[in-house]
Scaffold this motif. Sequence first.
Motif, short mmCIF file in Angstrom:
data_model
loop_
_atom_site.label_atom_id
_atom_site.label_comp_id
_atom_site.label_asym_id
_atom_site.label_seq_id
_atom_site.Cartn_x
_atom_site.Cartn_y
_atom_site.Cartn_z
N ASN A 96 43.97 43.41 38.29
CA ASN A 96 43.89 44.74 37.69
C ASN A 96 42.54 45.44 37.88
O ASN A 96 42.03 46.09 36.98
N ASN A 97 41.96 45.34 39.07
CA ASN A 97 40.75 46.10 39.38
C ASN A 97 41.15 47.54 39.69
O ASN A 97 42.04 47.79 40.49
N VAL A 98 40.48 48.50 39.07
CA VAL A 98 40.79 49.91 39.27
C VAL A 98 40.30 50.36 40.64
O VAL A 98 39.18 50.08 41.03
N ASP A 99 41.18 51.04 41.37
CA ASP A 99 40.85 51.57 42.70
C ASP A 99 41.48 52.95 42.80
O ASP A 99 42.69 53.06 42.99
N ASP A 100 40.68 53.98 42.68
CA ASP A 100 41.18 55.36 42.58
C ASP A 100 42.16 55.43 41.42
O ASP A 100 41.81 55.11 40.31
N ASP A 101 43.39 55.84 41.68
CA ASP A 101 44.39 55.94 40.61
C ASP A 101 45.28 54.71 40.53
O ASP A 101 46.20 54.66 39.71
N ALA A 102 45.03 53.73 41.37
CA ALA A 102 45.86 52.52 41.40
C ALA A 102 45.02 51.31 40.99
O ALA A 102 43.88 51.44 40.57
N PHE A 103 45.62 50.15 41.13
CA PHE A 103 44.96 48.89 40.81
C PHE A 103 45.04 47.97 42.01
O PHE A 103 46.00 48.02 42.78
N LEU A 104 44.03 47.13 42.18
CA LEU A 104 44.03 46.11 43.22
C LEU A 104 43.90 44.74 42.56
O LEU A 104 43.08 44.56 41.67
N THR A 105 44.72 43.81 43.02
CA THR A 105 44.63 42.43 42.59
C THR A 105 44.38 41.57 43.81
O THR A 105 45.06 41.73 44.83
N TYR A 106 43.39 40.69 43.71
CA TYR A 106 42.98 39.85 44.83
C TYR A 106 43.53 38.44 44.63
O TYR A 106 43.45 37.88 43.54
N ILE A 107 44.08 37.88 45.70
CA ILE A 107 44.47 36.48 45.70
C ILE A 107 44.13 35.87 47.05
O ILE A 107 43.95 36.59 48.04
N GLN A 108 44.02 34.57 47.07
CA GLN A 108 43.80 33.87 48.34
C GLN A 108 44.86 32.79 48.46
O GLN A 108 45.06 31.99 47.55
N VAL A 109 45.56 32.81 49.58
CA VAL A 109 46.61 31.83 49.87
C VAL A 109 46.31 31.26 51.25
O VAL A 109 46.18 32.01 52.22
N ALA A 110 46.20 29.93 51.32
CA ALA A 110 45.94 29.25 52.60
C ALA A 110 44.74 29.86 53.32
O ALA A 110 44.79 30.15 54.52
N LYS A 111 43.67 30.10 52.58
CA LYS A 111 42.41 30.65 53.11
C LYS A 111 42.53 32.06 53.65
O LYS A 111 41.66 32.54 54.36
N GLU A 112 43.60 32.74 53.35
CA GLU A 112 43.80 34.14 53.75
C GLU A 112 43.66 35.01 52.50
O GLU A 112 44.24 34.72 51.46
N ASP A 113 42.87 36.08 52.60
CA ASP A 113 42.69 37.00 51.48
C ASP A 113 43.79 38.05 51.48
O ASP A 113 44.11 38.63 52.52
N PHE A 114 44.35 38.29 50.30
CA PHE A 114 45.37 39.31 50.12
C PHE A 114 44.95 40.23 48.99
O PHE A 114 44.40 39.78 47.99
N PHE A 115 45.21 41.51 49.17
CA PHE A 115 44.98 42.49 48.13
C PHE A 115 46.31 43.17 47.84
O PHE A 115 46.95 43.71 48.74
N ILE A 116 46.72 43.12 46.59
CA ILE A 116 47.98 43.73 46.18
C ILE A 116 47.65 45.03 45.47
O ILE A 116 46.95 45.03 44.45
N GLU A 117 48.11 46.13 46.03
CA GLU A 117 47.92 47.43 45.39
C GLU A 117 49.12 47.69 44.50
O GLU A 117 50.26 47.62 44.94
N HIS A 118 48.84 48.00 43.23
CA HIS A 118 49.93 48.28 42.30
C HIS A 118 49.61 49.53 41.50
O HIS A 118 48.45 49.84 41.22
N ASN A 119 50.66 50.26 41.14
CA ASN A 119 50.50 51.56 40.50
C ASN A 119 50.19 51.48 39.01
O ASN A 119 49.67 52.43 38.44
N GLU A 120 50.53 50.37 38.39
CA GLU A 120 50.25 50.16 36.97
C GLU A 120 49.62 48.79 36.81
O GLU A 120 49.80 47.91 37.66
N GLU A 121 48.92 48.58 35.71
CA GLU A 121 48.33 47.27 35.45
C GLU A 121 49.42 46.21 35.36
O GLU A 121 50.49 46.47 34.82
N PHE A 122 49.13 45.03 35.88
CA PHE A 122 50.02 43.90 35.67
C PHE A 122 49.88 43.44 34.22
O PHE A 122 48.76 43.34 33.70
N ASN A 123 51.00 43.13 33.58
CA ASN A 123 50.94 42.56 32.24
C ASN A 123 50.74 41.05 32.36
O ASN A 123 50.69 40.50 33.46
N ILE A 124 50.61 40.37 31.24
CA ILE A 124 50.31 38.95 31.25
C ILE A 124 51.41 38.13 31.94
O ILE A 124 51.11 37.17 32.66
N ASN A 125 52.67 38.52 31.78
CA ASN A 125 53.76 37.80 32.44
C ASN A 125 53.68 37.95 33.96
O ASN A 125 53.90 36.98 34.70
#
Length: 93
Positions: A53-82
């Motif tokens: 849930n990092n704010v990026d302009d009007d959206a949010f970015l979430t960072y994850i790393q899978v198998a040493k590859e960086d991924f950024f997921i852009e989402h329009n609303e904050e992710f909830n805890i679930n």
Amino acid sequence: MGKIDIYAVAGFSDKVAKIYFCDGLIFYLTSNKSVILALVVGYLKKDSDKNVNNVDDDAFLTYIQVAKEDFFIEHNEEFNINEANTLVGIMTS
């Protein structure tokens, strides 16, 4: 891409608009329209200790790393805890 794109693009969350990899040079679009109007292609880097849930302009970015590859997921609303817990489950499975 691996498991993460399947879950995210196939409906892990209806908030996801794009999934970036290769430092943001390559991305997948979902059926959800991004709230960011400009097409952003370029270098993405993790610049916070916070991964979700990092704010990026009007959206949010979430960072994850899978198998040493960086991924950024852009989402329009904050992710909830679930959704955040689902993402952690995907990363660790």
